[in-house]
Design an enzyme around this catalytic site. Structure first.
Site, mmCIF file in Angstrom:
data_model
loop_
_atom_site.group_PDB
_atom_site.id
_atom_site.type_symbol
_atom_site.label_atom_id
_atom_site.label_comp_id
_atom_site.label_asym_id
_atom_site.label_seq_id
_atom_site.Cartn_x
_atom_site.Cartn_y
_atom_site.Cartn_z
ATOM 1 N N HIS A 25 -5.122 4.872 -8.435
ATOM 2 C CA HIS A 25 -5.111 3.455 -8.064
ATOM 3 C C HIS A 25 -5.857 2.583 -9.072
ATOM 4 O O HIS A 25 -5.651 1.373 -9.132
ATOM 5 C CB HIS A 25 -5.792 3.252 -6.700
ATOM 6 C CG HIS A 25 -5.200 4.056 -5.593
ATOM 7 N ND1 HIS A 25 -5.553 5.371 -5.346
ATOM 8 C CD2 HIS A 25 -4.280 3.725 -4.662
ATOM 9 C CE1 HIS A 25 -4.869 5.810 -4.303
ATOM 10 N NE2 HIS A 25 -4.094 4.838 -3.865
ATOM 11 N N HIS A 40 -6.370 -3.123 -0.365
ATOM 12 C CA HIS A 40 -5.813 -1.938 -1.019
ATOM 13 C C HIS A 40 -6.519 -1.732 -2.360
ATOM 14 O O HIS A 40 -6.710 -2.680 -3.129
ATOM 15 C CB HIS A 40 -4.311 -2.091 -1.231
ATOM 16 C CG HIS A 40 -3.637 -0.829 -1.680
ATOM 17 N ND1 HIS A 40 -3.634 -0.405 -2.988
ATOM 18 C CD2 HIS A 40 -2.945 0.116 -0.983
ATOM 19 C CE1 HIS A 40 -2.973 0.729 -3.090
ATOM 20 N NE2 HIS A 40 -2.546 1.070 -1.874
ATOM 21 N N GLU A 97 -5.723 -0.509 -5.214
ATOM 22 C CA GLU A 97 -5.060 -0.926 -6.447
ATOM 23 C C GLU A 97 -5.110 -2.439 -6.622
ATOM 24 O O GLU A 97 -5.472 -2.942 -7.695
ATOM 25 C CB GLU A 97 -3.603 -0.461 -6.457
ATOM 26 C CG GLU A 97 -2.905 -0.802 -7.772
ATOM 27 C CD GLU A 97 -1.397 -0.749 -7.699
ATOM 28 O OE1 GLU A 97 -0.757 -1.645 -8.299
ATOM 29 O OE2 GLU A 97 -0.853 0.179 -7.059
ATOM 30 N N THR A 138 1.898 -1.929 -7.476
ATOM 31 C CA THR A 138 3.008 -1.036 -7.862
ATOM 32 C C THR A 138 3.792 -0.496 -6.676
ATOM 33 O O THR A 138 4.967 -0.143 -6.814
ATOM 34 C CB THR A 138 2.490 0.173 -8.679
ATOM 35 O OG1 THR A 138 1.493 0.868 -7.916
ATOM 36 C CG2 THR A 138 1.918 -0.270 -10.009
#
Length: 523
Positions: free
Chosen positions: A315, A365, A367, A405
């Site tokens: 990540h 999150h 990432e 992503t």
């Protein structure tokens, strides 16, 4: 009395018969009978006795010599700890029967009628005692002519030669002795073609496709795809639903690279930590914990780790945190996904050029939060339509939009359109990775045809949640599970197709367990 169920798989050398047969047998809890291993054991015995491969055609003297010597060879198949073992005069010869020399001699030996007759008798005896998957050259035509399923598995000579070449290359990398001829692609292809000719032109039990066999060309198929095709033939015979597993299900390249790196490090025995769980899959994280891999959750926990190895997961992290990790430990292993790194570079470069960074992703999150930390000016995460509608930025400052992503591709487009409609000057970077796009597209296509759709993944996995969302839109009976233990299917007998996909953090063994359970589920 219950009838035994036999599956016969024939085909030329290198088509993948043994690998496929093992996988099918394991899924169905059938006994796998490797007939080729029996001929290989005979070939090994002859080579050990000093008999060499003839340079020309087989002579009657050579045939007689083979039969005479094999009278003292006792070849048996046994199952030890769930694995098939080939016993040659009581010795487990599994480690010695897969060389090119043994393979070539086995092809010659198998062309001798008397040898084949004895082997066929033994193979038929095994098949009469239970459910079996048997592979070879003449299983459907000679050994098991009444098998309920017959498959002729093939692949082009070029594909089979390349597979053999890659196998030999891996053997050499592992430190095993491999001859230069075994790494000569042209020589391997020639050898396979010659073996095909011998197998198809032998007097007794030549290689040919049975009239009622299903032809499967594995040239462009994975092992799992071929096995699934055969398992669906079995489902048809049993009046059960077919099962289709997404080709893209399971670990993506970036996740596999990160997980493999941690497992490899764990073998060294030195202190090792991952910054955050290596992937959003509780089963894998717990398995690594048992192997001595701990998880660090905060920058404060980096203190006192000077002798440790710390792994940055796929990540990625903020630029500041990456520098802290690198300075705090003896060794830092950065497994940040290459697609994620590319976004870091875009964010850093475009923010330095004066653009406002918008990250289309999920709040909290790892990432998305990491991307924020590579921006030289305050960045904004937008997750839904309301946030896009409420975004209040200076319209004189151009926006640079990137995507987490694993974000839903359709939703990304919708949110970008909202920003454009509100007259912002938007530069769009659709950074959803290709693997995610393919996974989401394939999941949607399978779900649209399926009576039941199963999505496998960790509870906290963002990409798994997106897959569930996509599948649920087109298939009402969509299940989200972590492991096979969570599966509680209620079939009514009308189902024709069950689809399976899995998030990028789902190991292959969990997918296989679910596949096996689905095929065993009773109405």
């Amino acid at each position: 009395m219950k009838e035994n169920f036999n599956i016969a798989i024939d085909g030329p050398a290198g088509a993948g018969k043994s690998t496929i047969a093992r996988k099918v047998a394991r899924t169905l809890d059938f006994v796998y009978v490797d007939t080729g291993a029996m001929y290989r054991a005979a070939a090994l015995y002859l080579l050990r006795s000093g008999l060499s491969k003839p340079s020309g055609d087989l002579t009657e003297d050579f045939r007689q010599e083979v039969c005479s010597r094999l009278k003292d060879a006792d070849i048996r198949l046994e199952y030890q700890n769930g694995q098939q073992v080939v016993l040659l005069n009581g010795e487990n010869v599994n480690p010695y029967i897969r060389t090119e020399e043994v393979s070539n001699m086995a092809s010659i030996v198998s062309a001798i009628p008397q040898v084949r007759e004895e082997m066929v008798r033994l193979q038929q005896k095994i098949a009469s005692s239970g459910n079996v998957v048997m592979d070879g050259r003449d299983i459907g035509t000679v050994v098991l002519p009444d098998a309920q399923i017959k498959v002729f598995l093939t692949a082009s000579v070029e594909v089979r030669a390349r597979r053999r070449y890659l196998e030999n290359l891996e053997k050499r990398k592992a430190g095993k002795q491999v001859s230069s001829e075994d790494l000569d692609l042209e020589a391997i292809a020639k050898d396979i073609a010659e073996r095909d000719y011998r197998d198809t032109h032998r007097e007794k039990g030549p290689l040919r496709q049975a009239s009622d066999a299903v032809l499967i060309d594995s040239s462009e198929m994975s092992i799992s795809q071929v096995a699934e095709a055969i398992l669906n033939l079995y489902a048809d015979k049993k009046g059960r639903p077919r099962v289709i597993t997404a080709r893209t299900a399971g670990f993506c390249f970036g996740v596999k690279r990160a997980v493999d790196a941690v497992y490899n490090e764990a073998e060294n025995g030195s202190p090792i930590y991952t910054y955050g769980p290596i992937i959003h899959n509780e089963v894998v994280v717990e398995d690594l914990r048992r192997k001595g891999v701990d998880v660090i959750h905060t920058p404060e926990e980096l203190e006192g780790r000077k002798d440790a190895t710390i792994v940055i997961r796929s990540h990625g992290v903020t630029k500041e945190l990456q520098q802290k990790i690198e300075a705090s430990c003896a060794r830092c292993i950065d497994t940040t996904c290459t697609f994620v790194k590319r976004i870091h570079e875009i964010v850093e470069k475009e923010s330095a050029a004066g653009k406002k960074i918008i990250i289309i992703g999920n709040h909290g999150h790892a990432e998305a939060e990491g991307h924020v930390g590579w921006s030289k000016t305050p960045a904004t995460i937008i997750e839904n339509e309301q946030e896009a509608e409420c975004f209040d930025g200076d319209k004189n400052i151009p926006l640079c939009v990137v995507a987490q992503t694993t974000f839903n591709g359709n939703k990304f487009s919708e949110l970008v359109d909202i920003l454009k409609q509100r007259q912002y000057n938007v530069t769009v970077n659709n950074t959803i990775c290709n693997a995610t796009r393919e996974r989401q597209t394939e999941a949607g296509e399978i779900a649209s045809k399926a009576d039941i759709m199963i999505v496998i993944g960790g509870k906290s996995s963002s990409n798994t949640a997106k897959l569930y969302e996509i599948c649920k839109e087109v298939c009402d009976r969509t299940y989200l599970i972590q492991t096979a233990e969570d599966l509680d299917l209620h079939l009514n007998g009308s189902e024709k197709l069950i689809g399976i996909t899995a998030g990028a953090s789902t190991p292959n063994n969990i997918i296989e367990e679910v596949q096996k359970d689905v095929r065993r589920t009773d109405f």
